[in-house]
Design an enzyme around this catalytic site. Sequence first.
Site, PDB file in Angstrom:
ATOM      1  N   HIS A   1      -6.918 -58.023 -22.650  1.00 26.46           N
ATOM      2  CA  HIS A   1      -6.160 -58.351 -23.976  1.00 26.46           C
ATOM      3  C   HIS A   1      -6.625 -58.981 -24.886  1.00 26.46           C
ATOM      4  O   HIS A   1      -6.003 -58.496 -26.474  1.00 26.46           O
ATOM      5  CB  HIS A   1      -4.813 -59.051 -23.263  1.00 26.46           C
ATOM      6  CG  HIS A   1      -5.180 -60.566 -23.302  1.00 26.46           C
ATOM      7  ND1 HIS A   1      -5.341 -60.598 -21.652  1.00 26.46           N
ATOM      8  CD2 HIS A   1      -4.862 -61.188 -24.408  1.00 26.46           C
ATOM      9  CE1 HIS A   1      -5.899 -62.745 -21.965  1.00 26.46           C
ATOM     10  NE2 HIS A   1      -5.238 -62.896 -23.144  1.00 26.46           N
TER      11      HIS A   1
ATOM     12  N   ASP B   1      -6.806 -57.782 -15.908  1.00 27.83           N
ATOM     13  CA  ASP B   1      -7.234 -58.103 -17.524  1.00 27.83           C
ATOM     14  C   ASP B   1      -8.964 -58.909 -17.305  1.00 27.83           C
ATOM     15  O   ASP B   1      -9.107 -59.467 -18.388  1.00 27.83           O
ATOM     16  CB  ASP B   1      -6.978 -58.978 -17.911  1.00 27.83           C
ATOM     17  CG  ASP B   1      -6.093 -59.691 -19.334  1.00 27.83           C
ATOM     18  OD1 ASP B   1      -6.194 -59.186 -19.741  1.00 27.83           O
ATOM     19  OD2 ASP B   1      -5.821 -60.989 -19.187  1.00 27.83           O
TER      20      ASP B   1
ATOM     21  N   SER C   1      -7.425 -67.574 -23.644  1.00 31.18           N
ATOM     22  CA  SER C   1      -8.870 -66.367 -22.949  1.00 31.18           C
ATOM     23  C   SER C   1      -9.619 -66.041 -22.925  1.00 31.18           C
ATOM     24  O   SER C   1     -10.203 -65.822 -23.541  1.00 31.18           O
ATOM     25  CB  SER C   1      -6.938 -65.229 -22.935  1.00 31.18           C
ATOM     26  OG  SER C   1      -5.994 -65.675 -23.203  1.00 31.18           O
TER      27      SER C   1
END
Length: 400
Positions: free
Chosen positions: A137, A167, A244
């Site tokens: 993402h 992901d 992230s």
Amino acid sequence: MTLSLKQLTLYFSLLSIGSATGWLGHHYVTAKKLTIDPDVIPVVKERTQASTPTFADGLASSTNYNFIAKAVKKVGPSVVRIDASKKLTTQVPEALNNPLLKRFFGENLPVPEEKIKRGTGSGIIISSDGRLITNAHVVDGADTVKVTLKDGREFDGMVKAVDSLTDIAVIKIEATDLPEVPIGNSEELIPGQWAIAIGNPLGLDNTVTVGIISAIDRTSSQVGVADKRVRFIQTDAAINPGNSGGPLLNAQGEVIGINTAIRANAQGLGFAIPIETAKRVADELFLHGKAEHPFLGISMVDLTPEVKNEINRQLQIRINHNQGVVIKRVIENSPAEKAGLRQGDVINKVGGVTVTSPTEVQQEVEKSLVGESLAVEVIRNRRIAEFLVKPDTFPQSIDN
């Protein structure tokens, strides 16, 4: 003033004692080879330590250099900042393209606007030739990607492939002799162990947060991202947007997971993708440009007395077990249906391994290979039956 013989004797005695004390002190200091620093205040120690104190994980510490700082120093150079940008164009409604409107409004008609959407994340270097792992993402759909190393060097990054189910995304930069992250083992984690996160949360580079492993094997459904196929590590180390793709470390400074701020409302909780999953998917993405996830085509639930009664009533069958994993649905034309699995079957073993929860079933399926037979043992009508299922590639979408 005339001094008596007795007073003179006393003064000479005191002078002799003082001289002798100074001489002995000088030779004592010289013998011990002691030096005196006028800027240091001497401290009297009750007892000399036999060795440097250590933490339970075996890492030496001192007043200003503990095991967290040592782990960060070890891994920090292998953590990168990722800036991704994507062009967004505002579309003009089709009705405004009418020639009559153009004649009437002239130059006052709205025109398409181009905007740049920017995002920041983190990543880790897994090979010295410039192979990186981050979250999908972070870079999905990006037009340009800039990678910044801790030493300040900047590189143009190329997104090689993305796997939305886990992901995970992989990036390549043109560089050599880069510092690789040390890879740890997440399969032996125990709640309560130390957890250290490094990343660029909210654009604040090289931020370190620390906590513990709160839980392991959190399913995608429990985390609230049912479209993923990951068994997450849960931690209370602060993980925010920008973290992230960065690493989650153990106390030895080894990467045990890839942090993901995939759930924005998880206050006080963070999640990470186990490093074994991330590394396996990354290797497939670099090698094949995609990652294959085995798919059987069943939905499962934990077998409880309530579930048993509901299935027995709806399907008019007889399930006698109160525990286990029951197949609630078999997707049409799926590998499971083709192999003969049915609703109400209680799964006992997958690939020869006894399973007691849907998570364990999924774990064993994930270890299998697409197109190769996988033995699934079930209990049906009080009898044990084995079916050979050939997993297919996980589809992009599943009809409900």
